[in-house]
Every structure is written in C-alpha cells, then in structure tokens.
Scaffold this motif. Structure first.
Motif, PDB file in Angstrom:
ATOM      1  N   ARG A 193       0.831  -1.207   0.000  1.00  0.00           N
ATOM      2  CA  ARG A 193       0.000   0.000   0.000  1.00  0.00           C
ATOM      3  C   ARG A 193       0.863   1.253   0.000  1.00  0.00           C
ATOM      4  O   ARG A 193       0.557   2.244  -0.669  1.00  0.00           O
ATOM      5  N   SER A 194       1.968   1.219   0.735  1.00  0.00           N
ATOM      6  CA  SER A 194       2.835   2.397   0.861  1.00  0.00           C
ATOM      7  C   SER A 194       3.477   2.797  -0.454  1.00  0.00           C
ATOM      8  O   SER A 194       3.886   3.956  -0.636  1.00  0.00           O
ATOM      9  N   GLN A 195       3.561   1.858  -1.400  1.00  0.00           N
ATOM     10  CA  GLN A 195       4.173   2.186  -2.684  1.00  0.00           C
ATOM     11  C   GLN A 195       3.284   3.095  -3.546  1.00  0.00           C
ATOM     12  O   GLN A 195       3.745   3.662  -4.522  1.00  0.00           O
ATOM     13  N   GLN A 196       2.008   3.241  -3.140  1.00  0.00           N
ATOM     14  CA  GLN A 196       1.155   4.228  -3.813  1.00  0.00           C
ATOM     15  C   GLN A 196       1.673   5.646  -3.542  1.00  0.00           C
ATOM     16  O   GLN A 196       1.354   6.580  -4.278  1.00  0.00           O
ATOM     17  N   TRP A 197       2.474   5.793  -2.509  1.00  0.00           N
ATOM     18  CA  TRP A 197       3.137   7.061  -2.194  1.00  0.00           C
ATOM     19  C   TRP A 197       4.599   7.020  -2.653  1.00  0.00           C
ATOM     20  O   TRP A 197       5.003   7.772  -3.532  1.00  0.00           O
ATOM     21  N   PHE A 198       5.358   6.113  -2.046  1.00  0.00           N
ATOM     22  CA  PHE A 198       6.818   6.143  -2.206  1.00  0.00           C
ATOM     23  C   PHE A 198       7.308   5.496  -3.497  1.00  0.00           C
ATOM     24  O   PHE A 198       8.458   5.689  -3.896  1.00  0.00           O
ATOM     25  N   GLY A 199       6.461   4.751  -4.163  1.00  0.00           N
ATOM     26  CA  GLY A 199       6.869   4.096  -5.402  1.00  0.00           C
ATOM     27  C   GLY A 199       6.589   4.921  -6.644  1.00  0.00           C
ATOM     28  O   GLY A 199       6.863   4.480  -7.763  1.00  0.00           O
ATOM     29  N   ARG A 200       6.070   6.107  -6.449  1.00  0.00           N
ATOM     30  CA  ARG A 200       5.711   6.944  -7.598  1.00  0.00           C
ATOM     31  C   ARG A 200       6.931   7.657  -8.182  1.00  0.00           C
ATOM     32  O   ARG A 200       7.897   7.933  -7.482  1.00  0.00           O
ATOM     33  N   LYS A 201       6.828   7.970  -9.464  1.00  0.00           N
ATOM     34  CA  LYS A 201       7.849   8.763 -10.133  1.00  0.00           C
ATOM     35  C   LYS A 201       7.332  10.187 -10.311  1.00  0.00           C
ATOM     36  O   LYS A 201       6.167  10.482 -10.049  1.00  0.00           O
ATOM     37  N   GLY A 202       8.203  11.077 -10.753  1.00  0.00           N
ATOM     38  CA  GLY A 202       7.780  12.442 -11.031  1.00  0.00           C
ATOM     39  C   GLY A 202       7.540  13.256  -9.773  1.00  0.00           C
ATOM     40  O   GLY A 202       8.034  12.943  -8.683  1.00  0.00           O
ATOM     41  N   ILE A 212       6.055  -0.437   5.302  1.00  0.00           N
ATOM     42  CA  ILE A 212       6.024   0.708   6.208  1.00  0.00           C
ATOM     43  C   ILE A 212       5.028   0.387   7.328  1.00  0.00           C
ATOM     44  O   ILE A 212       3.843   0.173   7.074  1.00  0.00           O
ATOM     45  N   ILE A 213       5.527   0.339   8.541  1.00  0.00           N
ATOM     46  CA  ILE A 213       4.705  -0.057   9.685  1.00  0.00           C
ATOM     47  C   ILE A 213       4.475   1.145  10.599  1.00  0.00           C
ATOM     48  O   ILE A 213       5.417   1.735  11.128  1.00  0.00           O
ATOM     49  N   GLY A 214       3.220   1.489  10.794  1.00  0.00           N
ATOM     50  CA  GLY A 214       2.881   2.566  11.703  1.00  0.00           C
ATOM     51  C   GLY A 214       2.810   2.069  13.135  1.00  0.00           C
ATOM     52  O   GLY A 214       2.299   0.977  13.405  1.00  0.00           O
ATOM     53  N   PRO A 225      -3.384  -5.048   8.030  1.00  0.00           N
ATOM     54  CA  PRO A 225      -2.743  -5.884   9.058  1.00  0.00           C
ATOM     55  C   PRO A 225      -2.438  -5.084  10.324  1.00  0.00           C
ATOM     56  O   PRO A 225      -1.843  -4.006  10.262  1.00  0.00           O
ATOM     57  N   THR A 226      -2.869  -5.618  11.470  1.00  0.00           N
ATOM     58  CA  THR A 226      -2.800  -4.892  12.733  1.00  0.00           C
ATOM     59  C   THR A 226      -2.496  -5.851  13.877  1.00  0.00           C
ATOM     60  O   THR A 226      -3.027  -6.965  13.916  1.00  0.00           O
ATOM     61  N   ILE A 227      -1.670  -5.397  14.806  1.00  0.00           N
ATOM     62  CA  ILE A 227      -1.406  -6.166  16.018  1.00  0.00           C
ATOM     63  C   ILE A 227      -1.451  -5.202  17.203  1.00  0.00           C
ATOM     64  O   ILE A 227      -1.121  -4.024  17.069  1.00  0.00           O
ATOM     65  N   VAL A 228      -1.897  -5.706  18.343  1.00  0.00           N
ATOM     66  CA  VAL A 228      -2.047  -4.878  19.535  1.00  0.00           C
ATOM     67  C   VAL A 228      -0.959  -5.202  20.539  1.00  0.00           C
ATOM     68  O   VAL A 228      -0.656  -6.369  20.792  1.00  0.00           O
ATOM     69  N   LEU A 271       0.817   3.539   5.073  1.00  0.00           N
ATOM     70  CA  LEU A 271       1.071   2.466   6.027  1.00  0.00           C
ATOM     71  C   LEU A 271       0.615   1.132   5.457  1.00  0.00           C
ATOM     72  O   LEU A 271      -0.477   1.022   4.904  1.00  0.00           O
ATOM     73  N   ASP A 272       1.455   0.135   5.640  1.00  0.00           N
ATOM     74  CA  ASP A 272       1.117  -1.223   5.204  1.00  0.00           C
ATOM     75  C   ASP A 272       0.583  -2.077   6.347  1.00  0.00           C
ATOM     76  O   ASP A 272      -0.138  -3.041   6.128  1.00  0.00           O
ATOM     77  N   GLY A 273       0.979  -1.728   7.549  1.00  0.00           N
ATOM     78  CA  GLY A 273       0.522  -2.425   8.740  1.00  0.00           C
ATOM     79  C   GLY A 273       0.630  -1.480   9.913  1.00  0.00           C
ATOM     80  O   GLY A 273       1.266  -0.421   9.820  1.00  0.00           O
ATOM     81  N   VAL A 274       0.001  -1.840  11.032  1.00  0.00           N
ATOM     82  CA  VAL A 274       0.021  -0.936  12.179  1.00  0.00           C
ATOM     83  C   VAL A 274       0.103  -1.724  13.479  1.00  0.00           C
ATOM     84  O   VAL A 274      -0.471  -2.806  13.611  1.00  0.00           O
ATOM     85  N   VAL A 275       0.874  -1.175  14.423  1.00  0.00           N
ATOM     86  CA  VAL A 275       0.954  -1.703  15.787  1.00  0.00           C
ATOM     87  C   VAL A 275       0.223  -0.707  16.678  1.00  0.00           C
ATOM     88  O   VAL A 275       0.545   0.488  16.680  1.00  0.00           O
ATOM     89  N   LEU A 276      -0.762  -1.188  17.427  1.00  0.00           N
ATOM     90  CA  LEU A 276      -1.542  -0.325  18.306  1.00  0.00           C
ATOM     91  C   LEU A 276      -0.983  -0.399  19.719  1.00  0.00           C
ATOM     92  O   LEU A 276      -1.010  -1.465  20.338  1.00  0.00           O
TER      93      LEU A 276
END
Length: 571
Positions: free
Chosen positions: A7-16, A41-43, A139-142, A113-118
C-alpha cells in the motif's frame, strides 16, 4: 508480498513530482533512499501522554516495537493519536472514545502504512484504537502497556478496587483523611494501568482472546522486562502479517467474539467490555447483539480469582501463567480453531500453558465463584436491556424487591446522598438517571453509587443500585448498569419515581418495576426531555449521533468502515 503490492508504494513508489514530494520531505529526518524501495512501512499508533499516566511509558515501549520491525526488514514510523486518560479527563473519557477512534481511523487511512501496531493501555485507548483500525482493516497487532505492580500498604496488598472501600471508610469516619494521602502513594507504585481486573486489564484480555495480540500480552506487568520483549516480538510479527496480508477481518470472526465473551465471564471482567465489544463488532461487520452475551456466558463460573470479584491481582495472574492458562481451562467451550495474530490457532497458543498457582487460576470444575462474570437483564424497566456483574455482587441481593430512591442526575445524587433527610433503608434500591450516553453526556462511571452515609454507619456495605451509566471495571457491588434506553430518551427508565417498587431477579435475568402500561403512558405524557448540553463542537456531534448502550454507544455514522483506499489524490 511484492513491492508493487504494498500500500505504501502508492506514495513512495511513484515517479515524477508526486514521488519526489512524498520521499523528499520524509528524507529531512535523515532517512536514506533505500528505506523507501519496497520495505513494508509499519505505523506505530502511540497513545503516549503524560496526561494518561497508564500510558506514560509508551515512548520507551515504542522503541522496543521499532527494534522488532527493523529486525524483520520493515520501516517503522511512529505517530500520535488522541490519548484518553481515564483518571483525569472530564466529564468522562468515554465521551471521547469515538473521537479517538476517528483520529486513529483517518490517521491510518490517510498515510502510507502497510501495517500498524496499536500501543494502548488505559481503559478507552484499547477499544478506540481497535475500533478505528477495524474501519480501515489493514494488518494490525495490539501491544498493551501492561498492569502496574501490586500496591502495598502496611503489609497489605492493595489496588484500584480498594479506592471504593477507602472512600466509604472515610465517609463513615473509620479512616482519617490524612491516612488516605499515605495510601495513595503506596498504591500506584510503578508504571502501567490498574493492577486489578478493571477495564484496562479486561481490554488487554479481550484483545488476546480475540487473537489480536501475541500470547501472554494481557498480564505481563508494565515494569517487567518481558513486556519489552513482547513489544519487540510484536514489531517483528507485524512485518510478517503484512507479507501474509493477515488483516483484522481475518481474525475478528463471530467465533472469536464468542471466545472473548466466554473469557470475560470467566475472569470477572469489566462490564465495560460489553459496550466496547459491541462497538468493535459494529466496525468490523460481525453481527453481535446485547442479547447474545447471556447465552454465551451464562453457565461460565469465575475461574480467575482476581479483584474486584476475587482476591488477587494482575501481577499474580502473570506469575500463575497468564491468560493462556485461563484459555486452556476453558478449552472445552472455546472455538479452538480461531486464527490469531501470530498465524496460529488460539488453541495452539495455549496448548502448552501450565498453571503455576491454582489459588489464582481455577478450572470450570473448581471455580472460585459459581456466579458468572456477566448477566444481561430484560424487563419493563430496561426495554433494550441492562447488564450486571454477578461475580462482584452480593448473593443475598440477587433476587430483591425494594422501593426506589430516585436521583434525577449526578448533581442531585451528590447533594442528597449523605443528608439526614434522605428517606432510605437497606432494602431500598438507589436509582440514578440521566448519566447515559446522551444525558450526561458520555456515560460516566458513576453507576456504583456510594452507600448513603446513614446506612454506612449501620454497617450496610451493599445495596441494589441501578443507572443508565457505567461503573469502573475496578468497582463492585450489586449494581445494574447500561439501562437502555437511557432516561434522556424518555423510555420507561425515565419514568421511575421515588417509592416505585422494583424487582431485580438475576437468576431469571429480569428487571421490572411495578407499574402498569397505563401508568407508564400517563407519566410519558408529562415527560419533559432534558435540555441539550451543547450547541457546538464535538459534544454536539456526539449527542446528535451517539447510539444507545445496547448498540455499543458508537456514533451512527461510524458503524462499519471505509477500508484502506484513499478516495482522492491531492498531488
């Protein structure tokens, strides 16, 4: 998972221009370019705040999570969200649970973010974070913050549940006020949340029994180094969850919710569990109703001997083997095949658990109390239901009829409860109105009303109390809560007057007032709805949209989710 699937590559994988902006501004933190080349990228969603003492150690805990993420080849990014400090926030932290969940939801969805830790601990931070994450469903873990070490005063172990006892002792003249100052310094003696099976501990047990954390998460004390180890392992695991695309919707099934309900009954968990679990189910789309709780938990006795229903503390639960031992004791009634955050079934997580102290954790055949930890009531006083915690109540009051002593709001209660003029005896039933979601607003923890001073002087320690509010998970007594619809809505509960005869019958799960339908109708014709509390801001939004307790007190427009897709692209 391939880089282009992240999912994060929609931001960081872009050119231009777009890619330039996303990467360049992140690089001002000293981040090398390779970190953006396909790493997950894990939040780290952090509720650290010095205004939330239970979570004040979370900056340190987040560092352990980061080590695990880096070890697994991910890239950690820590971000803050609104923190809810139960002990300090006015009028009640519950008012802001839904607001914090919105903060969490939008922070996750809006960022790469591709996954998150709460990271959560204090009462409302756990359900708020889980609710928000459910509405995004990545994807999420607590990781819970852990309970504080058990307090100690003059050789006696003490915890938050003792606050209510000390308060009554001061009111009764048994305990000097200055002694209370000494006790407060001895009770909260380490980092962490309440040391008893209050709401914070119940929420930690909830996420572990739902499968949203690693095994053992619920009971490790905050001050124990093993809490940091679990945090690091959770950081490591979330990267693998991203690669497996193991999302909350994969873990949160009807069966996992049923497991959590059974566990809460067995541990004597907080009644707040009900309202939070209903809200979580609403966000993830699992059908769950208040009426479902009773048949699932009805015959489950108390097997965790923990305050406020029992004797011991969360620290003792950890030393006895933690929640996996409780789960193993319930093996015959659990859904064993539910998948958990580590990719294993819940049964695989507890199969090797060993009980190290049978005084703390019993079995279904050898419980500490045959009364269950939760009962759902119905009747003409609570058309949409109410809850009670039998394991923390008095057996002689489980079937009781008495005359109502009604307080119209919390101010009325405070002004009259200790007056000599109050007409009340030990057979009376205290009724507190207008402390529900809309009426207060926010549904505060005032349901376990203090015993009238004149009765404390006679040695009365418990009596039936009924309200449309909540009580702290650390509280105890024969207390009926979450009456729905609340008084502010003009239902039957709003019509109760002092002197009305009320019958509580917990074995038969009923709560009724001796009034005819004609009398109810006549009183409703004379009912005047309370004036609006607020005319602007979040409180108005809340009161306009909050649902009733039997639906989880979420806002109607927040039920469900919008997923992880960003609807518009700004660049």
């Amino acid at each position: 998972m391939a880089a282009q699937e992240l999912r994060s590559q929609q931001w960081f994988g872009r050119k231009g221009k777009d890619g330039f902006i996303y990467r360049a501004w992140m690089k001002n933190q000293g981040i090398p370019d390779y970190e953006f080349q396909g790493k997950p990228i894990i939040g780290i969603c952090n509720t650290w705040s010095e205004l939330t003492p239970c979570n004040a150690h979370f900056r340190d805990l987040a560092e352990s999570v980061k080590r695990g993420i880096l070890e697994a080849g991910g890239f950690p990014v820590e971000f803050p969200v609104m923190s809810l400090g139960e002990t300090l926030m006015k009028p009640t932290a519950m008012l802001y649970r839904n607001l914090a969940s919105m903060d969490v939801e939008e922070s996750i969805r809006a960022n790469p973010l591709d996954g998150v830790v709460l990271l959560c601990g204090c009462d409302k931070t756990t359900p708020a974070l889980v609710m928000g994450a459910c509405s995004v469903n990545i994807p999420t873990i607590v990781v819970s913050g852990g309970p504080m070490l058990t307090g100690n005063h003059r050789g006696a172990q003490i915890g938050t549940s003792d606050v209510w006892r000390y308060h009554d002792d001061v009111r009764a003249g048994i305990l000097p006020e200055d002694e209370l100052m000494t006790i407060e310094s001895a009770m909260c003696r380490s980092q962490g949340h309440c040391a008893v099976m209050g709401t914070a501990s119940s929420m930690a047990c909830m996420v572990e029994s739902l499968g949203l954390s690693l095994p053992g998460n619920a009971a490790i004390p905050a001050a124990d180094s093993r809490r940091k180890v679990l945090a690091q392992l959770s950081g490591l695991r979330i990267v693998e969850m991203v690669k497996e695309d193991l999302k909350l919707s994969d873990l949160l099934t009807r069966q996992s919710f049923e497991n959590a309900i059974k566990v809460n009954a067995a541990i004597g968990g907080s009644t707040n569990f009900v309202i939070h679990l209903l809200a979580i189910a609403g966000r993830i789309g699992v059908p769950l109703a208040l009426k479902d709780f009773d048949p699932i938990s009805k015959n489950i006795p108390l097997i965790a001997n923990l305050q406020p229903s029992g004797k011991y503390f969360m620290e003792d639960l950890f030393y006895a083997g933690g929640l996996p031992v409780v789960l193993k004791a319930l093996d015959s009634i659990l859904h064993r095949d539910c998948i958990t955050a580590n990719g294993k079934t819940i049964a695989a997580n507890y199969d090797n658990a060993v009980c190290c102290n049978s005084n703390v954790i019993g079995t279904i055949d050898t419980p500490f109390n045959t009364a269950t930890g939760l009962a759902i009531l119905s009747g003409n006083l609570c058309e949409n239901g109410a809850v009670i915690k039998p394991s923390a109540a008095s057996a002689h009051l489980m079937q009781h009829t008495g005359k109502a002593v009604v307080f119209e709001n919390i101010e009325d209660f405070k002004s009259r409860i200790d007056t000599d003029e109050l007409e009340v005896d030990e057979q009376s039933i205290l009724v507190l109105k207008n402390v529900g979601p809309k009426g207060y607003p926010g549904m505060p923890e005032v349901g376990n009303m203090g015993i009238p001073k004149k009765l404390l002087a006679k040695g009365v320690t418990d009596m039936v109390r009924i309200s449309d509010g909540r009580m702290s998970g650390t509280g105890f007594g024969t207390v009926v809560l979450h009456v729905s619809p609340e008084a502010a809505m003009g239902g039957n509960f709003a019509m109760i007057k002092t002197g009305d005869l009320i019958t509580l019958d917990v074995p038969n799960r009923t709560l009724n007032v001796d009034l005819s339908e004609d009398e109810f109708a006549e009183r409703k014709r004379q009912f005047l709805a309370p004036e609006a509390i607020a005319d602007r801001g979040y409180v108005k939004l809340y009161t306009d949209h909050v649902q009733q307790a039997h639906l989880g007190a979420d806002m109607d427009f927040l039920v469900g989710g919008s997923g992880s897709q960003v609807l518009r692209d700004s660049h």
